[in-house]
Design an enzyme around this catalytic site. Sequence first.
Site, PDB file in Angstrom:
ATOM      1  N   VAL A   1    -125.906  23.616  81.415  1.00  0.00           N
ATOM      2  CA  VAL A   1    -125.790  24.752  80.509  1.00  0.00           C
ATOM      3  C   VAL A   1    -124.465  25.487  80.750  1.00  0.00           C
ATOM      4  CG1 VAL A   1    -126.840  26.594  81.927  1.00  0.00           C
ATOM      5  CG2 VAL A   1    -127.182  26.596  79.438  1.00  0.00           C
ATOM      6  N   SER A   2    -123.823  25.208  81.896  1.00  0.00           N
ATOM      7  CA  SER A   2    -122.625  25.949  82.297  1.00  0.00           C
ATOM      8  C   SER A   2    -121.342  25.201  81.960  1.00  0.00           C
ATOM      9  CB  SER A   2    -122.706  26.205  83.811  1.00  0.00           C
ATOM     10  OG  SER A   2    -121.425  26.373  84.377  1.00  0.00           O
TER      11      SER A   2
END
EC number: 2.5.1.18
Length: 212
Positions: free
Chosen positions: A15-16
């Site tokens: 997600v990063s």
Amino acid sequence: VSMGRTLVELFYDVVSPYSWLGFEVLCRYQHIWNIDLRFRPAFLGGIMQATGNKPPAMLPKRAEYMLKDIKRMAKYYQVPVQISENDFQRVLGTGTLGAMRFITAIDMTQPQYLEPLSREFWLRFWSQHEDISQPENILAVARQAGLSSELAQKLLEMISSPAVKNRLRETTEEAIKYGAFGMPAVVAHFNGEPHLFFGSDRLELLGSVIGE
């Protein structure tokens, strides 16, 4: 770890976007530097919760800066992160627990696929802006990374198993124990102690500390 090689652990969640940048840079340097690079898929949501951290984009000025920063870094490192303002909402609305469990399952069973599989998740989420939380999308990512349908299906069934859930939880707790509060968290084991570096913009500092 072979003689004289520094173990470098990369704790990341797909997600990063900064984790993607750090991942690609370390992938490039793993054969130039004398390091043994170990990918440690973990769950960012768990780290944020345990440490009381908040998504950086929740601060409007920081969100404004991050848009420019990620674009500049993507260009500099030649990593195809595509970011726009509505991505911040998209990130808050997307659970990566299933994806990170899937990646954990591959790490436990077929670690040779860990690098390409992780990269495909980032590509799908940060380059193609597609969902990675649904089972059919997870399977599509796996196919793209070169996994057979049989293997992908088997891994998908594994994500609800206690073994995979526990492994992801343990890895996440390990990152927290090293002092992580966000991602990427890079831990270099040098001179008998762990050195934590946060973010994808501290990698030259990491190199300096380990004598590269």
